[in-house]
Design a protein around this motif. Sequence first.
Motif, PDB file in Angstrom:
ATOM      1  N   GLU D 137      70.002  -6.315 -36.341  1.00 16.76           N
ATOM      2  CA  GLU D 137      70.631  -7.488 -35.576  1.00 16.76           C
ATOM      3  C   GLU D 137      69.431  -8.379 -36.917  1.00 16.76           C
ATOM      4  O   GLU D 137      68.989  -9.042 -37.541  1.00 16.76           O
ATOM      5  CB  GLU D 137      70.235  -8.497 -34.637  1.00 16.76           C
ATOM      6  N   SER D 138      70.722  -9.182 -37.809  1.00 17.30           N
ATOM      7  CA  SER D 138      69.439 -10.157 -38.479  1.00 17.30           C
ATOM      8  C   SER D 138      68.686 -11.106 -38.097  1.00 17.30           C
ATOM      9  O   SER D 138      69.122 -11.081 -36.955  1.00 17.30           O
ATOM     10  CB  SER D 138      70.952 -11.045 -39.668  1.00 17.30           C
ATOM     11  N   LYS D 139      67.953 -11.582 -39.090  1.00 17.29           N
ATOM     12  CA  LYS D 139      66.957 -12.151 -38.282  1.00 17.29           C
ATOM     13  C   LYS D 139      66.865 -13.839 -38.946  1.00 17.29           C
ATOM     14  O   LYS D 139      67.606 -14.641 -40.065  1.00 17.29           O
ATOM     15  CB  LYS D 139      65.701 -12.155 -38.975  1.00 17.29           C
ATOM     16  N   ASP D 140      66.879 -15.107 -37.728  1.00 15.41           N
ATOM     17  CA  ASP D 140      66.571 -16.125 -38.445  1.00 15.41           C
ATOM     18  C   ASP D 140      65.511 -16.533 -40.122  1.00 15.41           C
ATOM     19  O   ASP D 140      66.381 -17.377 -40.373  1.00 15.41           O
ATOM     20  CB  ASP D 140      66.515 -17.689 -37.087  1.00 15.41           C
ATOM     21  N   SER D 141      64.517 -16.000 -39.153  1.00 10.56           N
ATOM     22  CA  SER D 141      63.497 -16.479 -40.406  1.00 10.56           C
ATOM     23  C   SER D 141      64.166 -15.671 -42.129  1.00 10.56           C
ATOM     24  O   SER D 141      63.751 -16.443 -42.500  1.00 10.56           O
ATOM     25  CB  SER D 141      62.172 -15.408 -39.660  1.00 10.56           C
ATOM     26  N   ASP D 142      64.938 -15.354 -41.980  1.00 13.45           N
ATOM     27  CA  ASP D 142      65.318 -14.584 -43.121  1.00 13.45           C
ATOM     28  C   ASP D 142      66.367 -15.505 -43.850  1.00 13.45           C
ATOM     29  O   ASP D 142      66.308 -16.421 -45.109  1.00 13.45           O
ATOM     30  CB  ASP D 142      65.983 -13.445 -43.226  1.00 13.45           C
ATOM     31  N   SER D 143      67.329 -16.633 -42.609  1.00 10.92           N
ATOM     32  CA  SER D 143      67.514 -17.646 -43.446  1.00 10.92           C
ATOM     33  C   SER D 143      66.657 -18.835 -43.581  1.00 10.92           C
ATOM     34  O   SER D 143      67.116 -19.379 -44.205  1.00 10.92           O
ATOM     35  CB  SER D 143      68.712 -17.806 -41.964  1.00 10.92           C
ATOM     36  N   THR D 144      66.201 -18.895 -42.968  1.00  4.76           N
ATOM     37  CA  THR D 144      65.160 -19.880 -43.163  1.00  4.76           C
ATOM     38  C   THR D 144      64.533 -19.636 -44.625  1.00  4.76           C
ATOM     39  O   THR D 144      64.006 -20.597 -45.207  1.00  4.76           O
ATOM     40  CB  THR D 144      63.860 -19.906 -42.311  1.00  4.76           C
ATOM     41  N   ALA D 145      64.013 -18.807 -44.534  1.00  2.00           N
ATOM     42  CA  ALA D 145      63.288 -18.353 -45.692  1.00  2.00           C
ATOM     43  C   ALA D 145      64.004 -18.973 -46.849  1.00  2.00           C
ATOM     44  O   ALA D 145      63.804 -19.107 -48.431  1.00  2.00           O
ATOM     45  CB  ALA D 145      62.636 -16.831 -46.152  1.00  2.00           C
ATOM     46  N   ALA D 146      65.043 -18.282 -47.261  1.00  2.00           N
ATOM     47  CA  ALA D 146      65.844 -18.318 -48.054  1.00  2.00           C
ATOM     48  C   ALA D 146      66.507 -19.734 -48.319  1.00  2.00           C
ATOM     49  O   ALA D 146      66.340 -20.371 -49.605  1.00  2.00           O
ATOM     50  CB  ALA D 146      67.615 -17.475 -47.550  1.00  2.00           C
ATOM     51  N   ALA D 147      66.400 -20.627 -46.905  1.00  2.39           N
ATOM     52  CA  ALA D 147      67.198 -22.057 -47.648  1.00  2.39           C
ATOM     53  C   ALA D 147      65.610 -22.867 -48.216  1.00  2.39           C
ATOM     54  O   ALA D 147      66.530 -23.957 -48.514  1.00  2.39           O
ATOM     55  CB  ALA D 147      66.777 -22.259 -45.728  1.00  2.39           C
ATOM     56  N   ARG D 148      65.028 -22.343 -48.225  1.00  2.00           N
ATOM     57  CA  ARG D 148      63.914 -22.865 -48.315  1.00  2.00           C
ATOM     58  C   ARG D 148      64.066 -23.247 -49.980  1.00  2.00           C
ATOM     59  O   ARG D 148      63.908 -24.450 -50.718  1.00  2.00           O
ATOM     60  CB  ARG D 148      62.276 -22.636 -48.172  1.00  2.00           C
ATOM     61  N   TRP D 149      64.550 -22.461 -50.738  1.00  2.00           N
ATOM     62  CA  TRP D 149      64.630 -22.919 -52.167  1.00  2.00           C
ATOM     63  C   TRP D 149      65.636 -23.643 -52.486  1.00  2.00           C
ATOM     64  O   TRP D 149      66.528 -23.903 -53.785  1.00  2.00           O
ATOM     65  CB  TRP D 149      65.492 -21.512 -52.865  1.00  2.00           C
ATOM     66  N   ASN D 150      66.737 -24.328 -51.671  1.00  2.00           N
ATOM     67  CA  ASN D 150      67.610 -25.150 -51.677  1.00  2.00           C
ATOM     68  C   ASN D 150      66.658 -26.056 -51.114  1.00  2.00           C
ATOM     69  O   ASN D 150      67.455 -27.459 -51.719  1.00  2.00           O
ATOM     70  CB  ASN D 150      69.146 -25.065 -50.802  1.00  2.00           C
ATOM     71  N   THR D 151      66.744 -26.576 -51.061  1.00  2.00           N
ATOM     72  CA  THR D 151      65.271 -27.706 -50.587  1.00  2.00           C
ATOM     73  C   THR D 151      64.529 -28.483 -51.427  1.00  2.00           C
ATOM     74  O   THR D 151      63.610 -29.569 -51.178  1.00  2.00           O
ATOM     75  CB  THR D 151      65.305 -28.425 -49.324  1.00  2.00           C
ATOM     76  N   ARG D 152      63.995 -27.911 -52.541  1.00  2.00           N
ATOM     77  CA  ARG D 152      62.710 -27.792 -53.164  1.00  2.00           C
ATOM     78  C   ARG D 152      62.979 -28.695 -54.393  1.00  2.00           C
ATOM     79  O   ARG D 152      63.728 -28.989 -54.861  1.00  2.00           O
ATOM     80  CB  ARG D 152      62.336 -26.917 -53.844  1.00  2.00           C
ATOM     81  N   GLY D 153      62.438 -29.417 -54.520  1.00  2.00           N
ATOM     82  CA  GLY D 153      62.349 -30.299 -55.881  1.00  2.00           C
ATOM     83  C   GLY D 153      62.868 -30.170 -57.073  1.00  2.00           C
ATOM     84  O   GLY D 153      63.870 -31.065 -58.046  1.00  2.00           O
TER      85      GLY D 153
END
Lengths: 92, 92, 154, 154
Positions: D137-153
């Motif tokens: 099963e895919s892990k939510d934590s991986d999506s969270t880890a990837a998402a941080r690169w979109n929210t950085r300044g």
Amino acid sequence: MANRVVGYQRTTALIKLLFFGRLGDFAKQVPATIQASTPAEIRERLNADYPDLVKELCQPQVLVSVNQMIVSWEQPLAAGSEVAFLPPVTGG
Amino acid sequence: MANRVVGYQRTTALIKLLFFGRLGDFAKQVPATIQASTPAEIRERLNADYPDLVKELCQPQVLVSVNQMIVSWEQPLAAGSEVAFLPPVTGG
Amino acid sequence: MNSIRIQTHDFNLAEEYQLLRELSPAVGAVVTFTGLVRDFELDSSIDSLTLQHYPGMTEKLLQEIVDQANQRWDLIAITLIHRVGELLPRDQIVFVGVASQHRVAAFEAAQFLMDYLKTKATFWKQVSQDGKQHWVESKDSDSTAAARWNTRGD
Amino acid sequence: MNSIRIQTHDFNLAEEYQLLRELSPAVGAVVTFTGLVRDFELDSSIDSLTLQHYPGMTEKLLQEIVDQANQRWDLIAITLIHRVGELLPRDQIVFVGVASQHRVAAFEAAQFLMDYLKTKATFWKQVSQDGKQHWVESKDSDSTAAARWNTRGD
């Protein structure tokens, strides 16, 4: 319902189908090609013979690609297109 | 000024001195030991003979350690302590 | 299962990696960082780099940094190697290796170890350039990198 | 100077590191990440792991991820290797190597590459456990880890 059937008959695009990951387990009997005008229509057409597969295909995390590009379920399909159904990836 | 001199004479702790990095270049003639009761007093005592060194020691980034622990410049010194003067580190 | 070494001789990344990898069948992620001597400093080529350190204190500080990393993250092992003495361009200077079950801990711990090593451990670099020596100035960016570990919510 | 490989055979970290290190005398930092098959999944030991992928699409997606990393950071080279087929516990699965002038770029790019690879690249893991197969099963934590690169300044 009659309209839908007419709709299907007008579709001439022959589409190559691919199912990855857990979707492959549900798609073992599915033919390698189908005629359809959109990915959403592929899903509808498979529903009669493969309801368990289509239930999986309708899960919101499942993505669809056409010729190896992620697209929407309403993307018009050209003949010879390769349509792949992709469950959430788990590599790395 | 007389008080200061008396203060120095009362100090009996013999302290081992170490100077690292660029501070070592300014401290080549400094004796290996000195008598003082705090690191701040070491700095004061060195000022007569090594003003260029002391100017460096007074830079705010310079840290002082006693027996390999970073301490304040007012830390009381016991006899035999090892006092080191540490400019900003640049390893890695 | 941590290893901290300060040494004049070179290290072998392949050997260090094998040791980390083979420690436990639970190891799912190994992150390594290797720092190398670049041939340029301030737009001019360098002849060599000399690493000075404070024997005794450096070991103690590196042990503290390793202990802090183990407290913050769930790690299987850390290896920390720093060379001292004279090094030439392209030589290896520093190695950090972290083995853990999951990648995020290994990545974060390796970064933390390098940030702290750069700003806390008693090493000083002297560059020899055009026949002259000068001590390397510390970089504000290193202090900024280390400070981020104090401001995080975790 | 990037290398992207999808292969059934094993890789050699020492060779990959040497290639990255020797590319340029400007290389000051090399970060490597290696992912390994752990022997346990959901508290039970595993027999093997089978990696499936979508040939053609995977290569294209990995190239996009590598291009994005090169746009975001000043890097000298990236190596990305992912194995497919049947793997055993303790086998190497994935390698990311990044060479750059400075450490922060190498660390961040390596993390970015792994986060994106985990959430975007068309690989699927099947575990064989107690004689039965199941898809991971895919892990939510991986999506969270990837998402941080979109929210950085930056």
